[in-house]
Scaffold this motif. Structure first.
Motif, short mmCIF file in Angstrom:
data_model
loop_
_atom_site.label_atom_id
_atom_site.label_comp_id
_atom_site.label_asym_id
_atom_site.label_seq_id
_atom_site.Cartn_x
_atom_site.Cartn_y
_atom_site.Cartn_z
N ALA A 46 8.39 -28.01 110.19
CA ALA A 46 9.31 -27.99 109.06
C ALA A 46 10.19 -29.23 109.06
O ALA A 46 10.42 -29.85 108.02
CB ALA A 46 10.17 -26.73 109.12
N ARG A 47 10.66 -29.63 110.24
CA ARG A 47 11.53 -30.80 110.35
C ARG A 47 10.79 -32.08 109.94
O ARG A 47 11.34 -32.93 109.23
CB ARG A 47 12.07 -30.92 111.78
CG ARG A 47 13.04 -32.06 111.97
CD ARG A 47 13.66 -32.03 113.34
NE ARG A 47 14.73 -31.03 113.43
CZ ARG A 47 14.72 -29.98 114.22
NH1 ARG A 47 13.68 -29.75 115.01
NH2 ARG A 47 15.74 -29.14 114.24
N VAL A 48 9.54 -32.22 110.36
CA VAL A 48 8.76 -33.41 110.01
C VAL A 48 8.55 -33.49 108.49
O VAL A 48 8.73 -34.56 107.88
CB VAL A 48 7.40 -33.41 110.74
CG1 VAL A 48 6.47 -34.47 110.16
CG2 VAL A 48 7.60 -33.67 112.22
N PHE A 49 8.19 -32.38 107.87
CA PHE A 49 7.98 -32.39 106.42
C PHE A 49 9.27 -32.71 105.67
O PHE A 49 9.26 -33.43 104.67
CB PHE A 49 7.41 -31.05 105.96
CG PHE A 49 5.92 -30.94 106.10
CD1 PHE A 49 5.07 -31.68 105.30
CD2 PHE A 49 5.36 -30.09 107.05
CE1 PHE A 49 3.70 -31.59 105.43
CE2 PHE A 49 3.99 -29.99 107.18
CZ PHE A 49 3.14 -30.74 106.38
N THR B 190 9.86 -30.54 100.06
CA THR B 190 10.66 -29.32 99.96
C THR B 190 9.99 -28.28 100.84
O THR B 190 8.79 -28.03 100.70
CB THR B 190 10.71 -28.82 98.50
OG1 THR B 190 11.41 -29.78 97.72
CG2 THR B 190 11.41 -27.48 98.40
N VAL B 191 10.74 -27.68 101.74
CA VAL B 191 10.15 -26.82 102.77
C VAL B 191 10.70 -25.40 102.68
O VAL B 191 11.91 -25.19 102.63
CB VAL B 191 10.41 -27.39 104.18
CG1 VAL B 191 9.84 -26.45 105.25
CG2 VAL B 191 9.77 -28.78 104.32
N ALA B 192 9.78 -24.44 102.68
CA ALA B 192 10.11 -23.02 102.79
C ALA B 192 9.63 -22.52 104.15
O ALA B 192 8.51 -22.82 104.55
CB ALA B 192 9.45 -22.22 101.67
N LEU C 214 18.05 -26.98 110.78
CA LEU C 214 17.33 -27.97 109.97
C LEU C 214 18.21 -28.63 108.92
O LEU C 214 17.75 -29.57 108.25
CB LEU C 214 16.14 -27.30 109.28
CG LEU C 214 15.00 -26.85 110.20
CD1 LEU C 214 14.03 -25.95 109.44
CD2 LEU C 214 14.27 -28.05 110.79
N GLU C 215 19.43 -28.18 108.76
CA GLU C 215 20.33 -28.77 107.78
C GLU C 215 20.47 -30.27 108.03
O GLU C 215 20.67 -30.70 109.16
CB GLU C 215 21.71 -28.11 107.84
CG GLU C 215 21.78 -26.76 107.14
CD GLU C 215 23.18 -26.17 107.20
OE1 GLU C 215 24.07 -26.85 107.75
OE2 GLU C 215 23.37 -25.04 106.74
N GLY C 216 20.36 -31.04 106.97
CA GLY C 216 20.51 -32.49 107.09
C GLY C 216 19.25 -33.21 107.52
O GLY C 216 19.26 -34.43 107.66
N SER C 217 18.15 -32.46 107.72
CA SER C 217 16.91 -33.11 108.16
C SER C 217 16.18 -33.82 107.03
O SER C 217 15.32 -34.65 107.27
CB SER C 217 15.96 -32.07 108.78
OG SER C 217 16.52 -31.53 109.96
#
Length: 275
Positions: A24-27, A33-35, A51-54
């Motif tokens: 998720a972090r890489v995407f 946009t990641v769910a 993951l905020e700010g990633s």
């Protein structure tokens, strides 16, 4: 390398821990946009904070994907609240390790529910939606497909190729996933939808840390010695890192890997290079 993932909508199951979280972090860093989804809302909330700010937009929800109805509802919710899913990464579910003497119907059933059905139920829902969009765009079987209409990456595991006696239900689920991935890839490739699997070897996740501590206690050694003994089985002399697997997943899902279809890609540091 720019993977051209900016603006893509990516659903990562099991996206709250380990390889799924790093994926998720890489995407997100690539501008997607990641769910993310997990069975535990507490884990979802914790991952969302981490993951905020990633990167770009982030969305999360709890769901038990071993339930077909829950998987269908999740796919619908993501598309309603986030948008049409361009990429599905299946990284949810892990079968319990069980000694052969303790195996029984419940253990086999639990293994398949945890790893196999939790993948195929959500995959089925997402693939049908991808196909419908491809058909609406005029993409039909028999044509030449330069454009990608969707991608699925199933994070499976080396146990599907080389089982261990303490992980037979999980290995059986992994083997079934490898076969279903290859078979579905043949069908959906005709619509410009690519399906592949990535098979990590031993990777240093939180779950692996728990295994190392348990193994150290069992052998009467410290954690570092348990790590060294395990890592020595790899030509690289170490375990994999979650971000290394995540980088591979992002590449395989991207259009940079546009000619990779139905592949089973091992990422185990050469430990089982013969497979």
């Amino acid at each position: 390398m720019d993977l051209n993932l900016k603006g893509k909508i990516v659903l990562v199951t099991g996206g709250t821990k380990g390889i799924g979280l790093e994926t998720a972090r890489v995407f997100l860093r690539e501008g997607a946009t990641v769910a993310i989804v997990s069975r535990s809302q507490a884990n979802v909330d914790k991952a969302l904070r981490a993951l905020e700010g990633s990167g770009a937009v982030l969305w999360g929800k709890a769901a038990d994907l071993s339930n077909a109805g829950a998987a269908a509802r999740l796919a619908a919710d993501v598309e309603l609240e986030v948008g049409p899913i361009d990429i599905l990464v299946n990284s949810a579910g892990s079968a319990r390790r069980t000694a052969v003497d303790d195996l029984g119907p419940d253990a086999w059933q639990a293994g398949l529910c945890a790893k196999f059905f939790s993948y195929v139920y959500i995959q089925d829902e997402v693939l049908k939606r991808m196909r419908a969009r491809a058909e609406a765009a005029g993409t039909l079987p028999g044509g030449v497909h330069e454009r990608q209409h969707g991608a699925v990456v199933n994070v499976v595991g080396m146990g599907g190729k080389a089982p261990t006696e303490t992980h037979l239900p999980g290995s059986a689920a992994n083997a079934a996933l490898l076969i279903s991935t290859m078979g579905l890839a043949q069908f959906y490739g005709r619509y410009g939808i690519r399906i592949n699997s990535v098979n990590p070897g031993v990777t240093l996740t939180d779950r692996m840390e728990e295994t190392l501590r348990a193994e150290a206690q069992r052998q009467g050694i410290d954690r570092e010695e348990a790590y060294s003994r395990g890592a020595a089985r790899s030509p690289l002399g170490r375990y994999g890192r979650p971000e290394e697997i995540a980088n591979l997943i992002a590449f395989v899902a991207s259009e940079r890997a546009s000619y990779i279809v139905g592949a089973s890609i091992s990422a185990d540091g050469g430990q089982r290079a013969i497979l």
